[in-house]
Design a protein around this motif. Structure first.
Motif, PDB file in Angstrom:
ATOM      1  N   GLU A  44      -4.550 -68.369 -16.871  1.00 39.53           N
ATOM      2  CA  GLU A  44      -5.570 -68.429 -17.915  1.00 39.53           C
ATOM      3  C   GLU A  44      -6.742 -67.514 -17.589  1.00 39.53           C
ATOM      4  O   GLU A  44      -7.308 -66.861 -18.476  1.00 39.53           O
ATOM      5  N   ILE A  45      -7.101 -67.445 -16.303  1.00 44.78           N
ATOM      6  CA  ILE A  45      -8.169 -66.526 -15.884  1.00 44.78           C
ATOM      7  C   ILE A  45      -7.756 -65.083 -16.145  1.00 44.78           C
ATOM      8  O   ILE A  45      -8.551 -64.271 -16.640  1.00 44.78           O
ATOM      9  N   ARG A  46      -6.519 -64.763 -15.827  1.00 44.61           N
ATOM     10  CA  ARG A  46      -6.019 -63.404 -16.055  1.00 44.61           C
ATOM     11  C   ARG A  46      -6.079 -63.038 -17.540  1.00 44.61           C
ATOM     12  O   ARG A  46      -6.456 -61.920 -17.911  1.00 44.61           O
ATOM     13  N   ASN A  47      -5.711 -63.970 -18.380  1.00 46.05           N
ATOM     14  CA  ASN A  47      -5.739 -63.717 -19.824  1.00 46.05           C
ATOM     15  C   ASN A  47      -7.163 -63.484 -20.314  1.00 46.05           C
ATOM     16  O   ASN A  47      -7.415 -62.608 -21.157  1.00 46.05           O
ATOM     17  N   MET A  48      -8.104 -64.259 -19.792  1.00 44.65           N
ATOM     18  CA  MET A  48      -9.505 -64.096 -20.182  1.00 44.65           C
ATOM     19  C   MET A  48     -10.041 -62.731 -19.749  1.00 44.65           C
ATOM     20  O   MET A  48     -10.752 -62.058 -20.509  1.00 44.65           O
ATOM     21  N   GLU A 124     -13.336 -81.339 -17.943  1.00 46.10           N
ATOM     22  CA  GLU A 124     -14.706 -80.952 -18.282  1.00 46.10           C
ATOM     23  C   GLU A 124     -15.256 -79.916 -17.296  1.00 46.10           C
ATOM     24  O   GLU A 124     -16.031 -79.034 -17.683  1.00 46.10           O
ATOM     25  N   GLU A 125     -14.853 -80.008 -16.033  1.00 44.44           N
ATOM     26  CA  GLU A 125     -15.289 -79.010 -15.050  1.00 44.44           C
ATOM     27  C   GLU A 125     -14.702 -77.643 -15.369  1.00 44.44           C
ATOM     28  O   GLU A 125     -15.385 -76.619 -15.278  1.00 44.44           O
ATOM     29  N   TRP A 126     -13.433 -77.613 -15.741  1.00 42.69           N
ATOM     30  CA  TRP A 126     -12.783 -76.347 -16.058  1.00 42.69           C
ATOM     31  C   TRP A 126     -13.401 -75.712 -17.302  1.00 42.69           C
ATOM     32  O   TRP A 126     -13.539 -74.490 -17.371  1.00 42.69           O
ATOM     33  N   GLU A 127     -13.805 -76.523 -18.258  1.00 43.15           N
ATOM     34  CA  GLU A 127     -14.441 -75.977 -19.458  1.00 43.15           C
ATOM     35  C   GLU A 127     -15.754 -75.282 -19.114  1.00 43.15           C
ATOM     36  O   GLU A 127     -16.095 -74.248 -19.676  1.00 43.15           O
ATOM     37  N   VAL A 128     -16.488 -75.866 -18.156  1.00 36.38           N
ATOM     38  CA  VAL A 128     -17.734 -75.236 -17.710  1.00 36.38           C
ATOM     39  C   VAL A 128     -17.431 -73.904 -17.004  1.00 36.38           C
ATOM     40  O   VAL A 128     -18.102 -72.897 -17.234  1.00 36.38           O
ATOM     41  N   VAL A 129     -16.396 -73.916 -16.154  1.00 35.00           N
ATOM     42  CA  VAL A 129     -16.014 -72.691 -15.452  1.00 35.00           C
ATOM     43  C   VAL A 129     -15.606 -71.608 -16.458  1.00 35.00           C
ATOM     44  O   VAL A 129     -15.998 -70.443 -16.335  1.00 35.00           O
ATOM     45  N   LYS A 130     -14.822 -71.977 -17.451  1.00 30.19           N
ATOM     46  CA  LYS A 130     -14.394 -71.014 -18.477  1.00 30.19           C
ATOM     47  C   LYS A 130     -15.595 -70.409 -19.194  1.00 30.19           C
ATOM     48  O   LYS A 130     -15.645 -69.192 -19.429  1.00 30.19           O
ATOM     49  N   LYS A 131     -16.545 -71.250 -19.532  1.00 25.39           N
ATOM     50  CA  LYS A 131     -17.731 -70.777 -20.249  1.00 25.39           C
ATOM     51  C   LYS A 131     -18.482 -69.724 -19.442  1.00 25.39           C
ATOM     52  O   LYS A 131     -18.834 -68.649 -19.958  1.00 25.39           O
ATOM     53  N   TYR A 132     -18.692 -70.006 -18.160  1.00 29.18           N
ATOM     54  CA  TYR A 132     -19.500 -69.091 -17.345  1.00 29.18           C
ATOM     55  C   TYR A 132     -18.679 -67.905 -16.840  1.00 29.18           C
ATOM     56  O   TYR A 132     -19.242 -66.848 -16.549  1.00 29.18           O
ATOM     57  N   LEU A 133     -17.375 -68.050 -16.769  1.00 31.93           N
ATOM     58  CA  LEU A 133     -16.525 -66.893 -16.495  1.00 31.93           C
ATOM     59  C   LEU A 133     -16.610 -65.913 -17.650  1.00 31.93           C
ATOM     60  O   LEU A 133     -16.720 -64.689 -17.448  1.00 31.93           O
TER      61      LEU A 133
END
Length: 288
Positions: A44-48, A124-133
């Motif tokens: 998912e990080i790679r896709n972002m 919820e933690e991953w959603e925060v990480v996604k937002k700031y990534l």
């Protein structure tokens, strides 16, 4: 193209820092450093990243730490530790040895301490990480765009030098041609009067010679390539490879002009243009 983006977040439970660095590369070369609890999110990080940064050597670093941690990073097998300790104590008493280090020895015995694998990240933690990534990626992309604007200005300056050199060559070319005509006329005037020859054949040879040294077509093509380069410079993204190909064509025309003209004054302009073109090629590697 080089770039840098940073985004951070902190609340009562954890601290998050996301850093994105990019260097020049023809393709997307991604390296990810993240905590173990986010290891299942790598794709998912790679896709972002690929959705925002299309090319470049990219390093993504995610630092995540909880402020309050009740769980220890290691586990203890208390019953096994007790068995080790009492067994070592029994053996120590049997031989009359010092028993002061038995606690340390028992604690370091096999399988007493085990590494605890971090729990999978909460949603919820991953959603925060996604937002700031995503914020860090946008900041990095903005950094690259700012650099691109500087490069565009520099490219226009380079093109201005190339156009100036081409204009000077266009002015020198008629003078060069006239010098060639006068040289041929003076060198062969007496010889032509004293020797019998086929005038038609001689005229054909002269026409062929002038075609070999004529640079009109090269001047026109070079002017077209410069216009096309500037046009693509103003267009959207993904122009890096195309500008690289156009630069090769510009170089080919400049080299041909230099070899065909065989003129000292024109060669001076050709040298300056070659130097300026090398600057364009070098900076062109930074364009996506």
């Amino acid at each position: 193209m080089t770039g840098y983006g940073l985004a951070s977040f902190e609340d009562d439970t954890f601290i998050l820092s996301v850093e994105v660095k990019t260097l020049n590369s023809k393709f997307l070369d991604l390296s990810i450093r993240s905590p173990k609890q986010f290891s299942d999110k790598e794709q998912e990080i790679r896709n972002m990243v690929s959705a925002v940064l299309e090319r470049g050597k990219v390093n993504v670093s995610i630092d995540f730490s909880r402020k309050v941690g009740e769980d220890l990073p290691v586990g203890f097998n208390v019953s096994l530790f007790s068995s080790y300790y009492h067994k070592y104590l029994e053996m120590s008493n049997l031989v009359g040895a010092d028993s002061k280090d038995l606690f340390k020895i028992a604690l370091q015995s096999p399988n007493v301490m085990t590494q605890v694998t971090e729990k999978t990240s909460a949603a919820e933690e991953w959603e925060v990480v996604k937002k700031y990534l995503n914020i860090a990626l946008i900041n990095c992309d903005g950094f690259r765009r700012d650099e691109g604007n500087v490069l565009e200005k520099k490219f226009k300056e380079n093109l201005s030098v190339l156009r100036s050199g081409l204009a000077s060559i266009s002015k020198e070319d008629p003078i060069r041609k006239e010098r060639i005509r006068l040289r041929i006329r003076n060198n062969f005037k007496e010889w032509l009067e004293e020797n019998d020859f086929d005038k038609n054949r001689f005229e054909q040879e002269l026409i062929y010679y002038f075609e070999k040294v004529d640079i009109t077509e090269e001047i026109v093509r070079l002017s077209t390539h410069l216009d096309y380069f500037e046009k693509n410079l103003k267009e959207g993204t993904n122009q890096g490879k195309k500008l690289g190909f156009i630069s090769q064509e510009i170089g080919r025309e400049i080299n041909t002009i230099g070899s065909k003209a065989n003129d000292a004054n024109i060669q001076k302009h050709v040298i300056v243009m070659k130097d300026e073109l090398e600057k364009i090629k070098e900076q062109g590697l930074n364009i996506i």
